[in-house]
Design a protein around this motif. Sequence first.
Motif, PDB file in Angstrom:
ATOM      1  N   THR A 257     140.198  37.354  20.722  1.00  0.00           N
ATOM      2  CA  THR A 257     140.641  38.049  21.934  1.00  0.00           C
ATOM      3  C   THR A 257     139.460  38.905  22.821  1.00  0.00           C
ATOM      4  O   THR A 257     138.670  39.348  21.709  1.00  0.00           O
ATOM      5  CB  THR A 257     141.557  38.852  22.498  1.00  0.00           C
ATOM      6  N   SER A 258     139.350  38.461  24.101  1.00  0.00           N
ATOM      7  CA  SER A 258     138.222  39.497  24.601  1.00  0.00           C
ATOM      8  C   SER A 258     138.319  39.373  26.457  1.00  0.00           C
ATOM      9  O   SER A 258     139.018  38.056  26.482  1.00  0.00           O
ATOM     10  CB  SER A 258     136.717  38.992  24.461  1.00  0.00           C
ATOM     11  N   ARG A 259     137.115  39.345  27.435  1.00  0.00           N
ATOM     12  CA  ARG A 259     137.696  39.293  28.722  1.00  0.00           C
ATOM     13  C   ARG A 259     135.962  39.434  29.127  1.00  0.00           C
ATOM     14  O   ARG A 259     134.878  40.306  28.656  1.00  0.00           O
ATOM     15  CB  ARG A 259     138.379  40.434  29.336  1.00  0.00           C
ATOM     16  N   ILE A 260     135.791  38.560  30.235  1.00  0.00           N
ATOM     17  CA  ILE A 260     134.635  38.781  30.901  1.00  0.00           C
ATOM     18  C   ILE A 260     135.532  38.813  32.443  1.00  0.00           C
ATOM     19  O   ILE A 260     136.251  38.976  32.897  1.00  0.00           O
ATOM     20  CB  ILE A 260     133.866  37.739  30.834  1.00  0.00           C
ATOM     21  N   GLU A 261     134.444  39.192  33.338  1.00  0.00           N
ATOM     22  CA  GLU A 261     134.357  39.614  34.871  1.00  0.00           C
ATOM     23  C   GLU A 261     133.786  38.324  35.437  1.00  0.00           C
ATOM     24  O   GLU A 261     132.751  38.542  35.197  1.00  0.00           O
ATOM     25  CB  GLU A 261     134.435  41.196  35.933  1.00  0.00           C
ATOM     26  N   LEU A 262     134.976  37.803  36.682  1.00  0.00           N
ATOM     27  CA  LEU A 262     134.073  37.759  37.256  1.00  0.00           C
ATOM     28  C   LEU A 262     133.716  37.120  39.597  1.00  0.00           C
ATOM     29  O   LEU A 262     134.788  37.734  39.274  1.00  0.00           O
ATOM     30  CB  LEU A 262     134.346  35.892  37.123  1.00  0.00           C
ATOM     31  N   VAL A 263     132.677  37.539  39.748  1.00  0.00           N
ATOM     32  CA  VAL A 263     132.248  38.011  40.782  1.00  0.00           C
ATOM     33  C   VAL A 263     132.026  36.882  41.090  1.00  0.00           C
ATOM     34  O   VAL A 263     132.012  35.572  40.952  1.00  0.00           O
ATOM     35  CB  VAL A 263     131.348  39.221  40.795  1.00  0.00           C
TER      36      VAL A 263
ATOM     37  N   PHE B 154     138.261  35.655  41.257  1.00  0.00           N
ATOM     38  CA  PHE B 154     137.560  36.767  40.840  1.00  0.00           C
ATOM     39  C   PHE B 154     138.126  37.855  39.995  1.00  0.00           C
ATOM     40  O   PHE B 154     139.752  37.836  40.265  1.00  0.00           O
ATOM     41  CB  PHE B 154     136.957  37.459  42.487  1.00  0.00           C
ATOM     42  N   GLY B 155     137.413  37.704  39.117  1.00  0.00           N
ATOM     43  CA  GLY B 155     138.041  39.539  38.127  1.00  0.00           C
ATOM     44  C   GLY B 155     137.950  38.477  37.264  1.00  0.00           C
ATOM     45  O   GLY B 155     137.509  38.188  36.264  1.00  0.00           O
ATOM     46  N   TYR B 156     138.978  39.575  36.304  1.00  0.00           N
ATOM     47  CA  TYR B 156     138.821  39.850  34.553  1.00  0.00           C
ATOM     48  C   TYR B 156     139.588  38.588  34.918  1.00  0.00           C
ATOM     49  O   TYR B 156     140.957  38.420  34.712  1.00  0.00           O
ATOM     50  CB  TYR B 156     140.086  41.004  33.910  1.00  0.00           C
ATOM     51  N   GLN B 157     138.839  37.958  33.701  1.00  0.00           N
ATOM     52  CA  GLN B 157     139.393  36.526  32.211  1.00  0.00           C
ATOM     53  C   GLN B 157     139.405  36.553  32.148  1.00  0.00           C
ATOM     54  O   GLN B 157     138.647  37.383  30.522  1.00  0.00           O
ATOM     55  CB  GLN B 157     138.130  35.362  33.237  1.00  0.00           C
ATOM     56  N   ASN B 158     140.502  36.721  31.107  1.00  0.00           N
ATOM     57  CA  ASN B 158     141.236  36.770  29.779  1.00  0.00           C
ATOM     58  C   ASN B 158     141.143  35.483  28.568  1.00  0.00           C
ATOM     59  O   ASN B 158     141.506  34.549  29.418  1.00  0.00           O
ATOM     60  CB  ASN B 158     142.870  37.384  29.662  1.00  0.00           C
ATOM     61  N   ILE B 159     140.256  36.097  27.928  1.00  0.00           N
ATOM     62  CA  ILE B 159     139.182  35.036  26.515  1.00  0.00           C
ATOM     63  C   ILE B 159     140.551  34.903  24.972  1.00  0.00           C
ATOM     64  O   ILE B 159     140.647  35.928  24.648  1.00  0.00           O
ATOM     65  CB  ILE B 159     138.441  35.202  26.450  1.00  0.00           C
ATOM     66  N   LYS B 160     141.351  33.944  24.774  1.00  0.00           N
ATOM     67  CA  LYS B 160     142.176  34.075  23.612  1.00  0.00           C
ATOM     68  C   LYS B 160     141.385  32.585  22.590  1.00  0.00           C
ATOM     69  O   LYS B 160     141.442  31.762  23.458  1.00  0.00           O
ATOM     70  CB  LYS B 160     143.410  33.920  24.155  1.00  0.00           C
ATOM     71  N   ALA B 161     141.272  32.794  21.822  1.00  0.00           N
ATOM     72  CA  ALA B 161     140.548  32.010  20.190  1.00  0.00           C
ATOM     73  C   ALA B 161     141.602  31.840  19.385  1.00  0.00           C
ATOM     74  O   ALA B 161     142.047  33.052  18.656  1.00  0.00           O
ATOM     75  CB  ALA B 161     139.256  31.800  19.878  1.00  0.00           C
ATOM     76  N   ILE B 162     142.953  30.566  19.222  1.00  0.00           N
ATOM     77  CA  ILE B 162     142.956  30.515  17.880  1.00  0.00           C
ATOM     78  C   ILE B 162     141.887  29.818  16.917  1.00  0.00           C
ATOM     79  O   ILE B 162     141.991  28.563  16.974  1.00  0.00           O
ATOM     80  CB  ILE B 162     144.126  29.488  18.074  1.00  0.00           C
ATOM     81  N   VAL B 163     141.874  30.537  15.825  1.00  0.00           N
ATOM     82  CA  VAL B 163     141.183  30.267  15.104  1.00  0.00           C
ATOM     83  C   VAL B 163     142.035  29.567  14.113  1.00  0.00           C
ATOM     84  O   VAL B 163     142.563  29.952  12.706  1.00  0.00           O
ATOM     85  CB  VAL B 163     140.266  31.439  14.559  1.00  0.00           C
ATOM     86  N   PHE B 164     141.538  28.634  12.850  1.00  0.00           N
ATOM     87  CA  PHE B 164     142.221  27.420  11.992  1.00  0.00           C
ATOM     88  C   PHE B 164     141.089  27.550  11.268  1.00  0.00           C
ATOM     89  O   PHE B 164     140.342  27.281  11.027  1.00  0.00           O
ATOM     90  CB  PHE B 164     142.820  26.907  12.396  1.00  0.00           C
ATOM     91  N   TYR B 165     141.464  27.907   9.801  1.00  0.00           N
ATOM     92  CA  TYR B 165     140.657  28.114   8.652  1.00  0.00           C
ATOM     93  C   TYR B 165     141.823  28.180   7.483  1.00  0.00           C
ATOM     94  O   TYR B 165     143.184  28.990   7.469  1.00  0.00           O
ATOM     95  CB  TYR B 165     139.612  29.235   8.738  1.00  0.00           C
TER      96      TYR B 165
END
Length: 345
Positions: free
Chosen positions: A104-110, A85-96
Motif C-alpha cells: 500500500t501507499s498513497r498520494i495527494e491529488l490537488v 481532490f485529497g489523498y488517494q489510497n493505492i493498493k497492489a496485490i502481488v502474485f508470485y
Amino acid sequence: MKKHNLLAVILLGALSIACNDENISFNIDASNLKGQYKPEETLPLTIAAAENTAIDSVVYYLNDTKVGSTKGNTKLDASLQNLKFGYQNIKAIVFYEGKTSEATSRIELVSNIEPKLLSYEIVNTYPHDKTSYTQGLEFYKDTLVEGTGQYQKSTLRKNNYKTGEAYKQIALEGKYFGEGITVFNNKLYQLTWKEKTGFIYNAGNLNKEKDFTYFRDVQGWGLTHDDKYLYQSDGSEKIYKLDAETLKEVDYVNVYTNTRKIKDINELEWIDGKIFANLYQTDLIVVVDPATGAVEGLLNMADLKTKITTEPETDVLNGIAYNPKTKTIFVTGKNWDKMFEIRLK
C-alpha cells in the motif's frame, strides 16, 4: 549435552523452514512517485521487488477500485481523472510463486487551477448591528436575512440593510448556537453549530415549520443553494451537496488549491454558478467550483477591517450575501458595526 545440541539443531531447522514458507513483503516503488499530482497526470505504478523473486502479475487499486493489472512487474500508468481532490489510497496485490502479498501507499491529488487574486471596489457602506454575531447572510427578494450565533443569543432576523435595523426577529432556544442560513423555494433553512439540528421556517413570516437532524455526525457551519440542491460546510475542507427535500447527502467536494487543501470553510454564498466561502479566522473569501472543489479565485478583504470601529467584541470577517438585482455583494463580520456593498472589478 549432545541431546540438547541435537534438539537445538532440529528446532532451528524447523524455524528455518517456517521462515522460508512465509510470504515475501513487497512495496509499491516510491522512486517513481511524487507526493502530489494534478488530475491530468497519470500515476506510474510498479513494485519494488525483492531480489530473485519472480512476480507473476500485479493488480492495482485506487481507493479500493480496481484500476488495472500487469503481467510480471511492468509499469501501470493509472488515470487520476474524475477523482476527488485529497489523498488517494493505492493498493497492489502481488502474485508470485503461487502466493499473494499486499502493498500500500498513497498520494495527494490537488487542483490544476492556480487561484486568481480578485479585486473589488466598495460601492456603499451601511450600518450593521454590532451585537450581531453574524453566521449567515442572504437576500430574500429585497430583504436581507441574517442568522446570528452564540448560546443564549442566537437569532434569525430580517434587516433593513440601509439602516442596519431588524424589522422582524426571532430568537433560538438558548441551547442552540445558530449558524449558516439559506432561503430556497420560499423555505428558510438554518443550521446550528454542535447540536446536529437544523430548522426550516416559512421565509415570509419566519414561522418555524420543522426541525431536521444532520445527515451525518458533522458540525453545522455554512449553507447555500443552487437551483436544485443545498450545500453545507462543516469547518473542514468539505462542502456537502444535499437533497433539498430529504436533506440527505448526495455528494461532496474537497476544497483545494493547486498546492494544498483549504480547511475552515465557513459561511457560503452561491454567486453565478460558483460558491463564495469565508475562511474562518482569516480575511479571505475563496471562490470555489462546486463541481470539483477547485479554488478559482481569492478575495483579500483585510482592508475592510481598517474601516470599522474595533471594540473588544469585534470578531472576524463573516457574512456574504449576493444581490442579483444590483449584481453586488454585501459583506460584514461578527459584531462589526458596518456592512459593505462591494462589486468585483
